[in-house]
Write an enzyme that holds these catalytic residues in place. Structure first.
Site, PDB file in Angstrom:
ATOM      1  N   SER A 125       0.825  -1.214   0.000  1.00 32.40           N
ATOM      2  CA  SER A 125       0.000   0.000   0.000  1.00 32.40           C
ATOM      3  C   SER A 125       0.854   1.256   0.000  1.00 32.40           C
ATOM      4  O   SER A 125       1.919   1.300   0.616  1.00 32.40           O
ATOM      5  CB  SER A 125      -0.899   0.031   1.238  1.00 32.40           C
ATOM      6  OG  SER A 125      -1.696  -1.117   1.291  1.00 32.40           O
ATOM      7  N   GLU A 240      -3.053 -13.680   1.663  1.00 34.29           N
ATOM      8  CA  GLU A 240      -3.338 -12.730   2.736  1.00 34.29           C
ATOM      9  C   GLU A 240      -4.793 -12.825   3.179  1.00 34.29           C
ATOM     10  O   GLU A 240      -5.100 -12.832   4.368  1.00 34.29           O
ATOM     11  CB  GLU A 240      -3.044 -11.304   2.243  1.00 34.29           C
ATOM     12  CG  GLU A 240      -3.371 -10.248   3.291  1.00 34.29           C
ATOM     13  CD  GLU A 240      -2.982  -8.840   2.862  1.00 34.29           C
ATOM     14  OE1 GLU A 240      -2.948  -8.564   1.649  1.00 34.29           O
ATOM     15  OE2 GLU A 240      -2.717  -8.019   3.747  1.00 34.29           O
TER      16      GLU A 240
HETATM   17  C1  LIG Z   1      -4.635  -2.568  10.391  1.00 37.57           C
HETATM   18  C2  LIG Z   1      -4.150  -2.472   8.973  1.00 37.57           C
HETATM   19  C3  LIG Z   1      -2.992  -3.111   8.597  1.00 37.57           C
HETATM   20  C4  LIG Z   1      -2.511  -3.010   7.292  1.00 37.57           C
HETATM   21  N1  LIG Z   1      -1.350  -3.634   6.956  1.00 37.57           N
HETATM   22  C5  LIG Z   1      -0.830  -3.484   5.712  1.00 37.57           C
HETATM   23  C6  LIG Z   1       0.435  -4.040   5.376  1.00 37.57           C
HETATM   24  O1  LIG Z   1       1.098  -4.673   6.206  1.00 37.57           O
HETATM   25  N2  LIG Z   1       0.921  -3.833   4.129  1.00 37.57           N
HETATM   26  C7  LIG Z   1       0.232  -3.138   3.185  1.00 37.57           C
HETATM   27  O2  LIG Z   1       0.723  -3.025   2.070  1.00 37.57           O
HETATM   28  N3  LIG Z   1      -0.978  -2.586   3.464  1.00 37.57           N
HETATM   29  C8  LIG Z   1      -1.512  -2.735   4.705  1.00 37.57           C
HETATM   30  N4  LIG Z   1      -2.743  -2.170   5.030  1.00 37.57           N
HETATM   31  C9  LIG Z   1      -3.398  -1.351   4.023  1.00 37.57           C
HETATM   32  C10 LIG Z   1      -4.686  -1.942   3.446  1.00 37.57           C
HETATM   33  O3  LIG Z   1      -4.393  -2.991   2.564  1.00 37.57           O
HETATM   34  C11 LIG Z   1      -5.398  -0.780   2.735  1.00 37.57           C
HETATM   35  O4  LIG Z   1      -5.759   0.145   3.725  1.00 37.57           O
HETATM   36  C12 LIG Z   1      -6.626  -1.251   1.979  1.00 37.57           C
HETATM   37  O5  LIG Z   1      -6.260  -2.033   0.879  1.00 37.57           O
HETATM   38  C13 LIG Z   1      -7.478  -0.062   1.500  1.00 37.57           C
HETATM   39  O6  LIG Z   1      -6.703   0.884   0.832  1.00 37.57           O
HETATM   40  P1  LIG Z   1      -6.816   2.427   1.207  1.00 37.57           P
HETATM   41  O7  LIG Z   1      -6.640   2.549   2.684  1.00 37.57           O
HETATM   42  O8  LIG Z   1      -5.870   3.173   0.338  1.00 37.57           O
HETATM   43  O9  LIG Z   1      -8.312   2.850   0.887  1.00 37.57           O
HETATM   44  P2  LIG Z   1      -8.903   3.249  -0.558  1.00 37.57           P
HETATM   45  O10 LIG Z   1      -8.432   2.272  -1.585  1.00 37.57           O
HETATM   46  O11 LIG Z   1      -8.617   4.690  -0.794  1.00 37.57           O
HETATM   47  O12 LIG Z   1     -10.450   3.014  -0.331  1.00 37.57           O
HETATM   48  C14 LIG Z   1     -11.300   3.982   0.311  1.00 37.57           C
HETATM   49  C15 LIG Z   1     -12.718   3.449   0.290  1.00 37.57           C
HETATM   50  O13 LIG Z   1     -13.176   3.297  -1.067  1.00 37.57           O
HETATM   51  C16 LIG Z   1     -13.633   1.956  -1.294  1.00 37.57           C
HETATM   52  N5  LIG Z   1     -13.292   1.534  -2.656  1.00 37.57           N
HETATM   53  C17 LIG Z   1     -12.098   1.731  -3.281  1.00 37.57           C
HETATM   54  N6  LIG Z   1     -12.130   1.185  -4.508  1.00 37.57           N
HETATM   55  C18 LIG Z   1     -13.350   0.613  -4.675  1.00 37.57           C
HETATM   56  C19 LIG Z   1     -13.995  -0.107  -5.734  1.00 37.57           C
HETATM   57  N7  LIG Z   1     -13.377  -0.367  -6.880  1.00 37.57           N
HETATM   58  N8  LIG Z   1     -15.255  -0.560  -5.525  1.00 37.57           N
HETATM   59  C20 LIG Z   1     -15.903  -0.303  -4.345  1.00 37.57           C
HETATM   60  N9  LIG Z   1     -15.357   0.398  -3.307  1.00 37.57           N
HETATM   61  C21 LIG Z   1     -14.101   0.842  -3.471  1.00 37.57           C
HETATM   62  C22 LIG Z   1     -12.903   1.113  -0.262  1.00 37.57           C
HETATM   63  O14 LIG Z   1     -13.596  -0.086   0.020  1.00 37.57           O
HETATM   64  C23 LIG Z   1     -12.843   2.059   0.938  1.00 37.57           C
HETATM   65  O15 LIG Z   1     -14.056   1.999   1.656  1.00 37.57           O
HETATM   66  C24 LIG Z   1      -3.239  -2.261   6.327  1.00 37.57           C
HETATM   67  C25 LIG Z   1      -4.425  -1.607   6.715  1.00 37.57           C
HETATM   68  C26 LIG Z   1      -4.876  -1.705   8.016  1.00 37.57           C
HETATM   69  C27 LIG Z   1      -6.145  -0.997   8.389  1.00 37.57           C
END
Ligand SMILES: Cc1cc2nc3c(=O)[nH]c(=O)nc-3n(C[C@H](O)[C@H](O)[C@H](O)COP(=O)(O)OP(=O)(O)OC[C@H]3O[C@@H](n4cnc5c(N)ncnc54)[C@H](O)[C@@H]3O)c2cc1C
Length: 403
Positions: A125, A240
């Protein structure tokens, strides 16, 4: 033999053979008197780490179904649990390495990963690429036998403890986003890697921001071919989802066990609360049985898109059960008994009391891919429904607008 060649069926004699290997291990190194690293190292050498992995890589090339026998026998005797010591390495790193790594990479990484001597983290991410991880911007540019990496990752769980990171970086920005990425193993102690804590609602910083400034990675640490990073990434992501949502706890333990404990301690509740507790219990049991079925149907090591079922279901369920449990506590539910210690913990996804469980569970529908994305995957790849609209799929990454 590769992991996909592992047999899918088991004979009773094979099960006996595995049980006797477990007994041999327990006799040689009684867990209570043995250093966990020594125990897990011997478990790896006997091929009992991941039974479906090839010989010499912690496995015996046998059906993954036999792993349950091993885990139950060893854990029942008080053996250390490798997955707890290195949750990301065990659940996601190992299957990715065994599927895409060279023989030298398997020999170098898998054993210390299993023993927990080398913790792993996942560097996917970025601030501008989460759900759409294929849009990531961290650059790796080849310089002779090395790659030079610059960029930023975020939400990197346990990066503060990690020796190795699974890094996906953009190596050809002129290709469409899925085609111009390459997957690397990065030494988290290399010059130019900076790890900064990010504190969560629980007061703990399980995750971090990670900055890369001219970090050099040897080409030997590339996993898969140049430009094939997305294929390798999918292996990590599929594993994962199962690592997060596919757990098979003992009946009545975990979140639902905590709810029943609080219910009993409080001398029960009204009819409506009892009704709700029973509803939650039934959902927890359905999820547990679904995950048992999924693990038995999984013929080879790497799960498919159906792993998103457990991921999405467990996220909603954990939130609902923990909210119910905190509700049972009344005003006490608003207190936080473990204290807001602002720590960088040694483990991820752990909780010590119902209040902490309630706060930690909020992240379950985000981490490892959000519930919305899990539903998209299930709709498209399992149910065969029309796909999400993707306007940038065939456009060179450089021409895709981004913030
Ligand atoms: C506790 C925790 C641990 C984590 N650990 C890791 C890690 O170790 N390594 C790592 O790489 N990442 C990690 N993450 C990151 C996690 O994978 C991302 O937060 C997640 O994939 C969402 O990405 P974003 O936060 O950028 O949200 P965004 O992608 O910006 O999404 C925002 C909102 O829009 C919605 N959305 C986005 N696209 C779509 C779509 N096409 N259709 C419908 N809805 C959509 C999402 O569901 C969400 O509600 C972690 C996150 C958390 C909370």
């Amino acid at each position: 033999m590769t992991v996909t060649d592992a047999p899918t069926t088991t004979a009773a004699s094979e099960e006996d053979e595995i049980r006797s290997l477990c007994v041999q291990l327990l006799d040689e190194l009684p867990p209570k008197q043995t250093d966990p690293v020594a125990f897990l190292g011997r478990q790896f050498d006997l091929g009992l780490a991941w039974i479906h992995f090839p010989l010499g890589n912690g496995g015996l090339g046998k059906s993954p179904r036999l792993q349950k026998v091993i885990n139950e026998t060893l854990v029942g005797a008080g053996a250390p649990i490798a997955a707890f010591r290195n949750v990301i390495g065990h659940g996601m790193g190992a299957p990715t390495i065994v599927t895409h790594g060279t023989d030298a990479q398997k020999a170098r990484y898998l054993r210390p990963l299993f023993t927990g001597e080398e913790v792993w983290c996942q560097l996917f991410s970025e601030p501008g690429a989460g759900s759409d991880v294929a849009g990531l911007a961290t650059r790796a540019i080849q310089d002779g036998d090395e790659w030079v990496v610059n960029g930023q990752k975020v939400w990197t769980t346990l990066a503060h403890l990690a020796k190795w990171g699974m890094l996906v970086a953009r190596t050809d920005p002129d290709q469409p986003k899925h085609k111009g990425m390459t997957y690397f193993v990065v030494d988290m102690e290399a010059p130019g890697v900076e790890v900064r804590p990010l504190y969560q609602i629980t007061g703990e910083a399980e995750f971090n921001e990670v900055y890369f400034t001219d970090v050099r990675i040897s080409d030997d640490e590339r996993l898969g071919d140049v430009g094939e990073g997305w294929r390798v990434t999918l292996t990590t992501l599929m594993n994962e989802r199962v690592a997060i949502g596919g757990g098979i706890p003992a009946k009545g333990t975990g979140f639902i066990g905590e709810a029943v404990k609080v219910w009993t301690q409080r001398g029960g509740g009204g009819a409506a609360e009892k009704d709700e507790l029973m509803r939650l219990w039934a959902r927890a049991e359905v999820l547990r049985l679904t995950n048992i079925r999924a693990s038995q149907l999984r013929s080879v090591g790497n799960p498919g898109p159906e792993g998103s079922i457990g991921k999405a279901m467990s996220a909603d369920l954990n939130k609902d059960i923990s909210a119910f449990t905190v509700g049972l506590l009344g005003a006490e539910g608003m207190l936080f008994p473990s204290g807001y210690r602002m720590e960088r913990p040694k483990h991820a996804m752990q909780w010590a009391n119902p209040q902490q469980a309630f706060l930690r569970a909020r992240a379950n529908s985000i981490e490892g891919g959000t519930t919305e994305i899990a539903k998209n995957i299930l709709g498209e790849r399992v149910l065969g429904l029309p796909g999400d609209v993707r306007t940038d799929k065939d456009v060179p990454w450089t021409q895709v607008p981004r913030s």
